[in-house]
Design an enzyme around this catalytic site. Structure first.
Site, PDB file in Angstrom:
ATOM      1  N   CYS A   1      -7.126  -8.354  25.244  1.00 51.51           N
ATOM      2  CA  CYS A   1      -7.279  -8.676  26.665  1.00 51.51           C
ATOM      3  C   CYS A   1      -7.778  -7.456  27.436  1.00 51.51           C
ATOM      4  CB  CYS A   1      -5.941  -9.137  27.231  1.00 51.51           C
ATOM      5  SG  CYS A   1      -6.027  -9.624  28.974  1.00 51.51           S
TER       6      CYS A   1
ATOM      7  N   CYS B   1      -1.876  -5.092  31.997  1.00 54.50           N
ATOM      8  CA  CYS B   1      -0.494  -5.440  32.332  1.00 54.50           C
ATOM      9  C   CYS B   1       0.471  -4.696  31.402  1.00 54.50           C
ATOM     10  CB  CYS B   1      -0.283  -6.944  32.201  1.00 54.50           C
ATOM     11  SG  CYS B   1      -1.481  -7.938  33.142  1.00 54.50           S
TER      12      CYS B   1
ATOM     13  N   CYS C   1       2.639  -6.391  28.544  1.00 59.28           N
ATOM     14  CA  CYS C   1       2.015  -7.337  27.627  1.00 59.28           C
ATOM     15  C   CYS C   1       1.549  -6.680  26.330  1.00 59.28           C
ATOM     16  CB  CYS C   1       0.838  -8.034  28.306  1.00 59.28           C
ATOM     17  SG  CYS C   1       0.104  -9.342  27.298  1.00 59.28           S
TER      18      CYS C   1
ATOM     19  N   CYS D   1       1.930 -26.078  26.084  1.00 62.41           N
ATOM     20  CA  CYS D   1       1.358 -25.059  26.963  1.00 62.41           C
ATOM     21  C   CYS D   1       0.255 -24.324  26.210  1.00 62.41           C
ATOM     22  CB  CYS D   1       2.433 -24.087  27.422  1.00 62.41           C
ATOM     23  SG  CYS D   1       3.837 -24.891  28.226  1.00 62.41           S
TER      24      CYS D   1
ATOM     25  N   CYS E   1      -0.129 -28.222  29.775  1.00 64.70           N
ATOM     26  CA  CYS E   1      -0.223 -27.169  30.782  1.00 64.70           C
ATOM     27  C   CYS E   1      -1.182 -26.109  30.254  1.00 64.70           C
ATOM     28  CB  CYS E   1       1.146 -26.556  31.036  1.00 64.70           C
ATOM     29  SG  CYS E   1       1.150 -25.196  32.235  1.00 64.70           S
TER      30      CYS E   1
ATOM     31  N   CYS F   1       2.955 -24.156  37.840  1.00 69.30           N
ATOM     32  CA  CYS F   1       4.015 -23.506  37.079  1.00 69.30           C
ATOM     33  C   CYS F   1       3.846 -22.010  37.298  1.00 69.30           C
ATOM     34  CB  CYS F   1       3.881 -23.869  35.599  1.00 69.30           C
ATOM     35  SG  CYS F   1       5.014 -23.006  34.490  1.00 69.30           S
TER      36      CYS F   1
ATOM     37  N   ARG G   1      12.981 -22.679  33.819  1.00 69.38           N
ATOM     38  CA  ARG G   1      12.792 -22.606  32.373  1.00 69.38           C
ATOM     39  C   ARG G   1      13.205 -21.232  31.850  1.00 69.38           C
ATOM     40  NH1 ARG G   1       6.847 -23.638  30.975  1.00 69.38           N
ATOM     41  NH2 ARG G   1       7.421 -25.536  32.089  1.00 69.38           N
TER      42      ARG G   1
END
Length: 354
Positions: A65, A69, A72, A109, A142, A202, A272
């Site tokens: 990526c 972040c 992550c 998801c 999702c 979400c 969740r």
């Protein structure tokens, strides 16, 4: 405790607690913890009974990526020894999704690493959604693809997506400390785009990144303002090879307080228990089901989770039941309106639906 009685009363009326009340939940002692869980449980049962919704993650594209972040394992410069691969083919993703559905998952998801999807990526995900729904027409899908450009949420909705996930993660005040390649406002805008397109929004948070109680309350209040249908609460998994590898700040008791505060602030939404529950809640996971009404089944994006059968046994042993495909997750008052009021086009700052 007068505090907990007040919070239960407010939760049953869907009334927002004060910031001081939310902070007080996080400051409760271990001696008061079971009372906190019991109070949050009253609110949970009012809106969701004893049902537990199961969700299943399919990582469509892993690692590499360009975003930075800090939390992550897929970030730019990550040294974490995770799986790295490009886009799964639709039939591969459908096969992975089928395993989750067979295990009891009601929602699949679809997640892809990256800043956000290209239009070609949206086309690719549309084919994947079609492949999944052709095999399991009742399953909810999702998408979680990063920051959305104008029109992409509408295209995903048209392709059959039911929901879109994009987490706020932490407070606006501290967001720049964990990410520099995009902003808190960017994330808020993507959640709003999902809402405007008719997708179920979400959006949640990550706890355990060194944030203060005030930061946790800020992000949960920010979520309440955005009004998503689902709020995933993640607990940081400190991967070796990431900047937050040494951030082991959570205890099971702390996790339960964070979940309870989230339930009191967002009483009638799907709360969740997401990534990190096995690592941080450990043997106290069943207590968390008295607060949250949803979990991920099986593995996460780059880490392994508890065995699916162990999840199902835990739910049954704690006196809960898996939510079926024929059951509606959200309370009736949170269901779709009969008439969708226009919020875009002429007279607004948003592009018209054309």
């Amino acid at each position: 405790m007068d505090l907990l009685n007040t919070l239960v009363d407010k939760g049953l009326r869907r009334e927002l607690p004060s910031r001081e009340e939310a902070l007080a939940v996080l400051a409760t002692s271990d001696d008061e913890l079971l009372d906190v869980v019991a109070a949050a449980g009253k609110v949970r049962r009012e809106w969701f009974g004893r049902r537990v919704k199961l969700n299943y993650l399919v990582n469509l594209k892993s690692g590499l990526c360009p975003e930075d972040c800090s939390y992550c394992s897929q970030r730019l410069g990550s040294k974490a020894e995770i799986l790295k691969y490009t886009w799964l083919k639709p039939d591969e993703a459908s096969k992975a999704a089928a395993a989750g559905v067979a295990g009891g998952a009601k929602r699949v998801c679809l997640v892809a690493s990256g800043r956000g999807p290209t239009d070609k990526d949206v086309d690719r995900v549309a084919k994947t959604i079609d492949a999944i729904k052709s095999e399991n027409e009742d399953v909810e899908v999702c998408a979680c693809l990063g920051l959305l450009d104008d029109g992409q949420a509408e295209r995903l909705r048209g392709a059959g997506a039911d929901a879109y996930n994009h987490n706020l993660n932490t407070s606006e005040a501290t967001y720049g400390d964990i990410t520099t390649t995009h902003t808190y406002a960017d994330r808020v805008e993507t959640v709003k785009k999902a809402h405007a397109a008719g997708l179920s929004a979400c959006s949640g948070l990550i706890a355990g990144m060194g944030e203060s109680d005030e930061d946790l309350v800020d992000v949960v209040y920010g979520l309440r303002e955005l009004d998503p249908d689902s709020v995933p609460v993640n607990f940081l998994i400190p991967f070796e090879g990431t900047p937050l590898a040494k951030e082991w700040n959570l205890t099971p008791q702390r996790c339960l307080r964070i979940l309870a505060m989230t339930r009191f602030v967002c009483p009638d939404v799907e709360v969740r228990i997401a990534g990190g529950r096995e690592v941080h809640l450990r043997s106290m996971q069943p207590l968390a089901l008295h607060i949250a009404n949803s979990i991920f089944l099986g593995d996460y994006l780059t880490s392994e989770g508890q065995a699916g059968k162990a999840d199902l046994d835990m739910i049954a042993d704690a006196g809960f039941e898996v939510e079926g495909a024929d059951q509606v997750t959200l309370p009736e008052h949170r269901g779709p309106d009969d008439v969708a009021v226009r919020r875009r086009g002429a007279g607004t700052d948003l592009a018209p639906n054309a």
